[in-house]
Write a protein that holds these residues in place. Structure first.
Motif, PDB file in Angstrom:
ATOM      1  N   GLU A   1      -8.226  -2.085   3.199  1.00 50.48           N
ATOM      2  CA  GLU A   1      -7.099  -2.561   2.830  1.00 50.48           C
ATOM      3  C   GLU A   1      -7.186  -3.673   1.858  1.00 50.48           C
TER       4      GLU A   1
ATOM      5  N   LYS B   1     -10.098   4.206   3.759  1.00 49.96           N
ATOM      6  CA  LYS B   1     -10.386   3.037   2.557  1.00 49.96           C
ATOM      7  C   LYS B   1     -10.136   1.586   2.992  1.00 49.96           C
TER       8      LYS B   1
ATOM      9  N   PHE C   1       0.793  -1.316   0.078  1.00 51.22           N
ATOM     10  CA  PHE C   1       0.011  -0.149   0.145  1.00 51.22           C
ATOM     11  C   PHE C   1       0.790   1.325  -0.039  1.00 51.22           C
ATOM     12  N   GLU C   2       2.070   1.240   0.562  1.00 50.33           N
ATOM     13  CA  GLU C   2       2.930   2.632   0.692  1.00 50.33           C
ATOM     14  C   GLU C   2       3.646   2.464  -0.605  1.00 50.33           C
TER      15      GLU C   2
ATOM     16  N   TYR D   1      -2.023   4.778   4.555  1.00 58.24           N
ATOM     17  CA  TYR D   1      -3.327   3.831   4.150  1.00 58.24           C
ATOM     18  C   TYR D   1      -3.945   3.192   5.415  1.00 58.24           C
TER      19      TYR D   1
ATOM     20  N   ASP E   1      -6.524   6.368   5.957  1.00 56.74           N
ATOM     21  CA  ASP E   1      -7.175   7.072   4.887  1.00 56.74           C
ATOM     22  C   ASP E   1      -8.678   6.782   4.584  1.00 56.74           C
TER      23      ASP E   1
END
Length: 228
Positions: A164, A162, A115-116, A157, A160
Motif C-alpha cells: 500500500e 501489492k 486505493f478504492e 486493495y 491484492d
C-alpha cells in the motif's frame, strides 16, 4: 459563575415543574432607596437553596443538563460545530483545509478512499466513504473505521498482494479532505445507507440479494438487509 448561572436557571425551570416548591419565595417591592439589593438577592437565593434542597440530586442534574443543551444550540437549531453544506465539486473541495496528519481513523479512511476510489469523482469518493461509515454504525461490523477497513476480504486493495504505497500526493490530499469532512459529521446523503459496493465490471454473489441504493460513477451501491 457558570455553575451559579446554571443553578439559577435550574431553579427557574423547577419553578414551573414543581409548582408550590417556591411558593414562599418573595422579592421585596420596597421603594426605600436605602434597601439593599444584595440583601434581597441573598434572601432570594437562600430561599431557593432551601427549596432546591428538597429536590433529588438527579433531578437537578437533569434540569441543568437540559439548560446547557439548549444554550449550546444556535437560533437556527443546528448543532454547534455542524459541518458546512457539502458541494461535490473540485473547486469547493480545493478550498477546504489540507490535513497532513490526523488520527488513525482518519488515516484508515483516507487510505481506503485513495486505493478504492481515487479514480472516481468527488461524489463517488464521498459515496465510498459513506459505505465505510455506515458499516461502523451497523451491528455485525467492527465499531471503528480501521476495524472495518482491515476486516478480512472486504476491500480489494487489502488482499491484492501489492504494497500500500501512496504515489499520487494530490489524490491522497483529496482523499484526506473527504475523510476529514466525514469524520467531522458530513451528511451521508448519496447512498441511502449503503453497506456494500462493487464496480460495474464484476457481479458478486450477494448483489442479487441486496437492494441496490445508488449507482455513482464506476460503482454500484447496496444496503445489506436486516440490522438497523
Amino acid at each position: 459563575m457558570r455553575l451559579l448561572y446554571v443553578w439559577m436557571r435550574s431553579a427557574v425551570a423547577l419553578t414551573l415543574l414543581s409548582g408550590a416548591a417556591f411558593a414562599d419565595v418573595t422579592v421585596s417591592q420596597s421603594n426605600d432607596p436605602s434597601a439593599s439589593l444584595s440583601g434581597q438577592l441573598s434572601a432570594l437565593l437562600g430561599s431557593e437553596k432551601n427549596a432546591l434542597g428538597t429536590v433529588p440530586a438527579h433531578r437537578l442534574e437533569q434540569v441543568a443538563a437540559a439548560v446547557v443543551r439548549r444554550e449550546k444550540r444556535p437560533a437556527s437549531g443546528e448543532p454547534v460545530g455542524a459541518p458546512p453544506t457539502l458541494r461535490y465539486d473540485e473547486s469547493w473541495l480545493a478550498s477546504q483545509p489540507v490535513t497532513s496528519k490526523g488520527s488513525d481513523e482518519w488515516k484508515c479512511l483516507a487510505t481506503a478512499l485513495y486505493f478504492e476510489a481515487r479514480g472516481e469523482s468527488i461524489q463517488g469518493q464521498f459515496a465510498v466513504a459513506e459505505v465505510i461509515m455506515n458499516r461502523v454504525d451497523r451491528p455485525g461490523y467492527p465499531g471503528s473505521i480501521c476495524g472495518v477497513v482491515n476486516q478480512g476480504g472486504q476491500f480489494s486493495y487489502m488482499f491484492d498482494g501489492k504494497p500500500e504505497t501512496i504515489h499520487e500526493k494530490a489524490a491522497f490530499q483529496r482523499a484526506g479532505k473527504i475523510a476529514a469532512l466525514m469524520l467531522a459529521g458530513a451528511p451521508r446523503q448519496l447512498t441511502q445507507g449503503a453497506t456494500h459496493f462493487h464496480t460495474r465490471a464484476v457481479r458478486p454473489g450477494w448483489a442479487h440479494r441486496f437492494p441496490r441504493t445508488a449507482a455513482i460513477g464506476a460503482h454500484l451501491f447496496y444496503r445489506q438487509p436486516g440490522g438497523s
